[in-house]
Design a protein around this motif. Structure first.
Motif, short mmCIF file in Angstrom:
data_model
loop_
_atom_site.label_atom_id
_atom_site.label_comp_id
_atom_site.label_asym_id
_atom_site.label_seq_id
_atom_site.Cartn_x
_atom_site.Cartn_y
_atom_site.Cartn_z
N GLU A 89 0.86 -1.17 -0.03
CA GLU A 89 -0.11 -0.18 0.07
C GLU A 89 0.89 1.19 0.13
OE1 GLU A 89 -2.68 -0.35 3.23
OE2 GLU A 89 -3.46 -1.97 2.47
N VAL A 90 1.96 1.45 0.73
CA VAL A 90 2.81 2.33 0.87
C VAL A 90 3.47 2.62 -0.57
CG1 VAL A 90 4.99 3.31 1.77
CG2 VAL A 90 3.24 2.18 3.15
N ALA A 91 3.86 1.43 -1.22
CA ALA A 91 4.61 1.52 -2.47
C ALA A 91 3.47 2.28 -3.54
CB ALA A 91 5.02 0.07 -2.76
N GLN A 92 2.39 1.76 -3.60
CA GLN A 92 1.46 2.35 -4.28
C GLN A 92 1.18 3.72 -4.08
OE1 GLN A 92 -1.89 -0.41 -3.65
NE2 GLN A 92 -1.54 -1.46 -5.64
N MET A 93 1.03 4.21 -2.82
CA MET A 93 0.91 5.54 -2.63
C MET A 93 1.85 6.49 -2.89
SD MET A 93 -1.20 5.61 1.02
CE MET A 93 0.02 4.60 1.87
N ALA A 94 3.13 5.99 -2.85
CA ALA A 94 4.50 6.66 -3.32
C ALA A 94 4.50 6.56 -4.73
CB ALA A 94 5.62 5.93 -2.50
N GLY A 95 3.92 5.79 -5.47
CA GLY A 95 4.00 5.65 -6.89
C GLY A 95 5.20 5.06 -7.19
N MET A 96 5.64 3.94 -6.63
CA MET A 96 6.85 3.14 -6.75
C MET A 96 6.55 1.96 -7.32
SD MET A 96 9.37 4.24 -3.51
CE MET A 96 10.87 3.29 -4.27
N ASP A 97 7.64 1.46 -8.01
CA ASP A 97 7.39 0.13 -8.56
C ASP A 97 7.51 -1.02 -7.47
OD1 ASP A 97 7.69 -2.29 -10.70
OD2 ASP A 97 9.39 -2.46 -9.75
N LEU A 99 8.97 -4.02 -7.02
CA LEU A 99 10.10 -4.35 -6.90
C LEU A 99 11.44 -3.54 -6.36
CD1 LEU A 99 10.06 -7.36 -9.76
CD2 LEU A 99 9.73 -7.63 -7.23
N GLU A 100 11.28 -2.42 -7.04
CA GLU A 100 12.13 -1.20 -6.67
C GLU A 100 12.02 -0.97 -5.11
OE1 GLU A 100 12.52 3.46 -7.80
OE2 GLU A 100 11.77 2.29 -9.22
N TYR A 101 10.70 -0.61 -4.86
CA TYR A 101 10.33 -0.43 -3.40
C TYR A 101 10.91 -1.44 -2.38
CZ TYR A 101 7.65 0.50 0.89
OH TYR A 101 7.51 0.71 2.14
N CYS A 102 10.72 -2.83 -2.73
CA CYS A 102 11.35 -3.80 -2.20
C CYS A 102 12.84 -3.83 -1.96
CB CYS A 102 10.78 -5.38 -2.51
SG CYS A 102 9.26 -5.59 -2.35
N ASP A 103 13.34 -3.52 -3.04
CA ASP A 103 14.89 -3.43 -3.23
C ASP A 103 15.36 -2.01 -2.13
OD1 ASP A 103 17.16 -4.22 -4.31
OD2 ASP A 103 17.50 -2.32 -5.51
N LEU A 104 14.70 -1.17 -2.26
CA LEU A 104 15.00 0.01 -1.41
C LEU A 104 15.06 -0.23 0.02
CD1 LEU A 104 15.80 2.98 -1.53
CD2 LEU A 104 13.32 3.62 -1.42
N TYR A 105 14.01 -0.93 0.55
CA TYR A 105 13.58 -1.34 1.87
C TYR A 105 14.05 -2.78 2.48
CZ TYR A 105 11.30 3.30 2.14
OH TYR A 105 11.10 4.39 2.16
N GLY A 106 14.84 -3.37 1.53
CA GLY A 106 15.24 -4.52 2.01
C GLY A 106 14.05 -5.76 2.22
#
Length: 109
Positions: A89-97, A99-106
């Protein structure tokens, strides 16, 4: 699942139950300190509890909401599922992909 506010209150109670020394400290706060901040003793106590909770989450390398989930989830699997759902949900609200989000936050998707 309980509403987020109810879930957080339950987590705070569990957090305090696991830390009797913190409960004692919070029950014996100086009312003059609360008065100096323009707060009631209950507000002052609540603020100190939230600060301790957030400090513990940070110590564990978690966001405070993750600690809330960890303390209230029925099983470790339930915790992981809820955690991933919120991160999505956070990734969607931030407009991030995702997998990119997962990589950024481990995060392991």
């Amino acid at each position: 699942m309980a509403a987020p506010e109810q879930q957080h209150e339950l987590a705070l109670e569990k957090f305090l139950d696991q830390r009797p020394e913190l409960r004692i400290e919070l029950d014996h706060l100086n009312p003059l300190l609360a008065q100096a901040k323009g707060e009631t003793l209950a507000q002052f106590r609540d603020d100190r509890l939230h600060e301790a909770f957030e400090a513990e989450a940070e110590r564990l390398g978690l966001f405070a909401w993750e600690l809330t989930l960890q303390l209230t989830a029925a099983t470790p699997e339930d915790y992981q599922a809820q955690r991933l759902e919120v991160h999505r949900e956070v990734a969607q609200m931030a407009g991030m992909d995702w997998l990119e989000y997962c990589d950024l936050y481990g995060i392991q998707p």
